[in-house]
Design a protein around this motif. Structure first.
Motif, mmCIF file in Angstrom:
data_model
loop_
_atom_site.group_PDB
_atom_site.id
_atom_site.type_symbol
_atom_site.label_atom_id
_atom_site.label_comp_id
_atom_site.label_asym_id
_atom_site.label_seq_id
_atom_site.Cartn_x
_atom_site.Cartn_y
_atom_site.Cartn_z
ATOM 1 N N ALA A 16 0.965 -1.324 0.032
ATOM 2 C CA ALA A 16 -0.055 -0.016 -0.055
ATOM 3 C C ALA A 16 0.999 1.307 0.014
ATOM 4 O O ALA A 16 0.438 2.244 -0.623
ATOM 5 C CB ALA A 16 -1.009 -0.101 1.295
ATOM 6 N N ALA A 17 1.818 1.251 0.817
ATOM 7 C CA ALA A 17 2.623 2.331 0.684
ATOM 8 C C ALA A 17 3.603 2.934 -0.423
ATOM 9 O O ALA A 17 3.626 3.981 -0.992
ATOM 10 C CB ALA A 17 3.885 2.321 1.982
ATOM 11 N N GLU A 18 3.616 1.745 -1.185
ATOM 12 C CA GLU A 18 4.527 1.948 -2.407
ATOM 13 C C GLU A 18 3.464 2.480 -3.593
ATOM 14 O O GLU A 18 3.759 3.468 -4.365
ATOM 15 C CB GLU A 18 5.328 0.309 -2.880
ATOM 16 C CG GLU A 18 6.128 0.772 -4.060
ATOM 17 C CD GLU A 18 6.752 -0.643 -4.483
ATOM 18 O OE1 GLU A 18 6.773 -1.034 -5.585
ATOM 19 O OE2 GLU A 18 7.023 -1.499 -3.423
ATOM 20 N N ARG A 19 2.405 1.823 -3.416
ATOM 21 C CA ARG A 19 1.244 2.151 -4.314
ATOM 22 C C ARG A 19 0.853 3.729 -4.045
ATOM 23 O O ARG A 19 0.669 4.707 -4.861
ATOM 24 C CB ARG A 19 -0.126 1.310 -4.151
ATOM 25 C CG ARG A 19 -1.042 1.531 -5.063
ATOM 26 C CD ARG A 19 -2.471 0.707 -4.854
ATOM 27 N NE ARG A 19 -2.939 1.143 -3.802
ATOM 28 C CZ ARG A 19 -3.355 0.398 -2.874
ATOM 29 N NH1 ARG A 19 -2.881 -1.023 -2.952
ATOM 30 N NH2 ARG A 19 -3.938 0.466 -1.572
ATOM 31 N N ALA A 20 0.556 4.010 -2.960
ATOM 32 C CA ALA A 20 0.535 5.629 -2.456
ATOM 33 C C ALA A 20 1.454 6.292 -3.073
ATOM 34 O O ALA A 20 1.339 7.669 -3.617
ATOM 35 C CB ALA A 20 0.290 5.866 -1.003
ATOM 36 N N ALA A 21 2.723 6.107 -3.081
ATOM 37 C CA ALA A 21 3.892 6.747 -3.465
ATOM 38 C C ALA A 21 3.740 6.993 -4.953
ATOM 39 O O ALA A 21 3.971 8.012 -5.524
ATOM 40 C CB ALA A 21 5.470 6.319 -3.096
ATOM 41 N N ILE A 22 3.612 5.820 -5.794
ATOM 42 C CA ILE A 22 3.141 5.763 -7.078
ATOM 43 C C ILE A 22 2.098 6.905 -7.434
ATOM 44 O O ILE A 22 2.048 7.626 -8.469
ATOM 45 C CB ILE A 22 3.019 4.530 -7.587
ATOM 46 C CG1 ILE A 22 4.348 3.519 -7.536
ATOM 47 C CG2 ILE A 22 2.545 4.615 -9.189
ATOM 48 C CD1 ILE A 22 4.228 2.183 -7.823
ATOM 49 N N LEU A 23 1.055 6.641 -6.690
ATOM 50 C CA LEU A 23 -0.206 7.615 -7.194
ATOM 51 C C LEU A 23 -0.044 9.240 -6.764
ATOM 52 O O LEU A 23 -0.646 9.767 -7.309
ATOM 53 C CB LEU A 23 -1.443 7.018 -6.397
ATOM 54 C CG LEU A 23 -2.084 5.576 -6.686
ATOM 55 C CD1 LEU A 23 -3.188 5.278 -5.838
ATOM 56 C CD2 LEU A 23 -2.314 5.728 -8.245
ATOM 57 N N SER A 24 1.042 9.395 -6.015
ATOM 58 C CA SER A 24 1.070 10.587 -5.727
ATOM 59 C C SER A 24 1.846 11.478 -6.744
ATOM 60 O O SER A 24 2.021 12.528 -6.895
ATOM 61 C CB SER A 24 2.062 10.814 -4.319
ATOM 62 O OG SER A 24 3.464 10.571 -4.653
ATOM 63 N N ARG A 125 -12.227 -2.889 -11.784
ATOM 64 C CA ARG A 125 -12.927 -3.587 -10.391
ATOM 65 C C ARG A 125 -11.816 -4.035 -9.584
ATOM 66 O O ARG A 125 -11.686 -3.743 -8.439
ATOM 67 C CB ARG A 125 -14.050 -4.272 -10.641
ATOM 68 C CG ARG A 125 -15.275 -3.662 -11.017
ATOM 69 C CD ARG A 125 -16.538 -4.082 -11.237
ATOM 70 N NE ARG A 125 -17.495 -3.599 -11.701
ATOM 71 C CZ ARG A 125 -18.030 -3.701 -13.084
ATOM 72 N NH1 ARG A 125 -17.823 -5.100 -13.632
ATOM 73 N NH2 ARG A 125 -18.795 -3.029 -13.625
ATOM 74 N N ALA A 126 -11.110 -5.076 -10.005
ATOM 75 C CA ALA A 126 -10.017 -5.815 -9.323
ATOM 76 C C ALA A 126 -8.772 -4.822 -8.780
ATOM 77 O O ALA A 126 -8.248 -5.152 -7.821
ATOM 78 C CB ALA A 126 -9.165 -6.909 -10.220
ATOM 79 N N ASP A 127 -8.554 -3.870 -9.601
ATOM 80 C CA ASP A 127 -7.543 -2.702 -9.392
ATOM 81 C C ASP A 127 -8.069 -1.751 -8.866
ATOM 82 O O ASP A 127 -7.513 -0.520 -9.212
ATOM 83 C CB ASP A 127 -6.437 -2.633 -10.308
ATOM 84 C CG ASP A 127 -5.786 -4.075 -10.713
ATOM 85 O OD1 ASP A 127 -5.369 -4.544 -9.552
ATOM 86 O OD2 ASP A 127 -5.108 -4.224 -11.769
ATOM 87 N N GLU A 128 -9.472 -1.259 -8.191
ATOM 88 C CA GLU A 128 -9.778 -0.054 -7.717
ATOM 89 C C GLU A 128 -9.134 0.682 -6.996
ATOM 90 O O GLU A 128 -8.962 2.032 -7.334
ATOM 91 C CB GLU A 128 -11.414 -0.254 -6.966
ATOM 92 C CG GLU A 128 -11.919 0.758 -7.129
ATOM 93 C CD GLU A 128 -12.786 1.017 -5.741
ATOM 94 O OE1 GLU A 128 -13.141 0.074 -5.155
ATOM 95 O OE2 GLU A 128 -12.858 2.194 -5.190
ATOM 96 N N GLN A 129 -8.251 0.145 -6.193
ATOM 97 C CA GLN A 129 -7.184 1.048 -5.476
ATOM 98 C C GLN A 129 -6.221 1.899 -6.196
ATOM 99 O O GLN A 129 -5.708 2.716 -5.870
ATOM 100 C CB GLN A 129 -6.464 0.304 -4.352
ATOM 101 C CG GLN A 129 -7.728 -0.356 -3.297
ATOM 102 C CD GLN A 129 -7.109 -1.210 -2.466
ATOM 103 O OE1 GLN A 129 -6.256 -2.225 -2.999
ATOM 104 N NE2 GLN A 129 -7.167 -1.123 -0.996
#
Ligand SMILES: Cc1ncc(COP(=O)(O)O)c(C=O)c1O
Length: 362
Positions: A16-24, A125-129
């Motif tokens: 989750a932390a890595e995904r959040a960094a990418i999304l930022s 839907r699978a990758d909604e986050q």
């Protein structure tokens, strides 16, 4: 209802932390979500093995037809998060239909519209986050594609084909505000010829465009403007990944006719919205000479390019072998910016969707 794409969920998603960094700071096309959609086609079984699986590399025989004869097509669309958390697609049926037309041209099997949509929607839907939060101009870019996997060196339509969908979070196209670009008018390269593959969204068209793109960069331009003839003459066609639109002082919104250009979804959207902006939509050929004269005498007041990635990109100037001129004062035009904002407002749920273009996924 399309075919089910059953989900085989990954046991090792991006933390989750890595995904959040990418999304930022997602950029464009560099980071991918946890899953992919696939389906396989053979003449005997038609489309089968529809599924959503963990994202992983393909295993291809070195003789796979796509590697030799480029039997491949693709699409590009975006998923938008609205303020209430819901996730929407913009006119995805148009992408599904264009995918069928591209398949017909490249002798690939047709994927039914509802299966195209099911693969796209189930992956989202699978990758909604991975769908960026609302509020900015971020989106989840979705890339459906189809290619010939059959191991056979011979020039004929392949008898084993893969459909797949991957997704990649995308940042705002103009991170520091909408700015205009200059286009390089290539006199050496054309993009398409009558009877060729210009209307198909096939990989080969884009491979063939890279040399012109290098030429543009060498002349300080980001993108190419293609003509329908070499030698620096002829009619305007389109840019590398966007269709072209011109605004005239008499209130017309002019765009080159279909035939050898990609039938852009954004182009069609702009034509449909023109009236609301007091512009008369006109599909007709425009020669380079007419563009040069119109820029010089002020009868062409604005130029922009339209496509899914940037929505609307203001074109503020053109360069070629023996010319370099601005449109208007060389800054983004008023109608250009207004149209851009309106399309974005519809896509992000901030403006009424009068045409029924939005399709809810989540
Ligand atoms: C060559 C070309 N023209 C135009 C477009 C714009 O099409 P759309 O508005 O459907 O994204 C694209 C992008 O898909 C493209 O690659």
């Amino acid at each position: 209802m399309g075919r089910d794409f059953p989900l085989f969920r990954t046991t090792s998603p991006v933390p989750a932390a890595e995904r959040a960094a990418i999304l930022s700071e997602p950029g464009f096309g560099r980071h991918f979500t946890d899953h992919m959609a696939t389906a396989v086609w053979t003449p005997a079984d038609g489309w089968h093995e529809h599924r959503i699986t963990p994202l992983e590399p393909f295993s291809l025989h070195p003789s796979a037809a796509v590697l030799h004869y480029a039997q491949e097509i693709f699409e590009g669309l975006k998923a938008y998060r609205h303020a209430d958390g819901s996730v929407w697609l913009f006119r995805p049926e148009e992408n599904a239909r264009r995918f069928i037309r591209s398949a017909q041209r490249i002798a690939l099997p047709e994927l039914p519209e509802e299966d195209f949509l099911a693969g796209v929607e189930e992956l989202i839907r699978a990758d909604e986050q991975w769908v960026p939060a609302s509020g900015g101009e971020e989106s989840l870019y979705v890339r459906p594609f189809m290619f010939a996997t059959e191991a056979f060196i011979g020039v004929r339509p392949a008898e084993q084909v893969m459909y797949s969908v991957i997704a990649s979070p995308a940042g705002p196209y103009f991170p520091s505000g909408v700015s205009g670009v200059s286009l390089w008018v290539s006199s050496q390269y054309t993009r398409a010829a009558k009877g060729g593959t210009g209307t198909a969204k096939c990989g080969g068209n884009y491979a063939a465009s890279l040399a012109a793109q290098i030429e543009a960069r060498e002349h300080g331009c980001d993108q190419v403007m293609y003509l329908d003839e070499t030698g620096g003459e002829g009619n305007l066609e389109e840019s590398g990944t966007m269709n072209l639109c011109l605004v005239t002082s008499s209130g017309e919104l002019v765009t080159p006719p279909l035939g050898t250009i990609l039938e852009g979804v954004t182009r069609d959207t702009i034509l449909a919205l023109a009236d609301d902006f007091g512009l008369t939509p006109v599909e007709r050929s425009v020669s380079l000479d007419e563009l040069r004269a119109g820029a010089a005498d002020g009868s062409i007041t604005e130029v922009f390019a339209a496509g899914t990635a940037a929505v609307v990109t203001p074109i503020v100037g053109f360069k070629g072998d023996d010319f370099d001129f601005l449109i208007g004062s060389g800054t983004p035009g008023k109608q250009t910016v207004a149209l851009r904002n309106h399309v974005l407002d519809i896509q992000y749920g901030r403006a009424e969707d009068k045409h029924g273009w939005m399709r809810r996924v989540i």
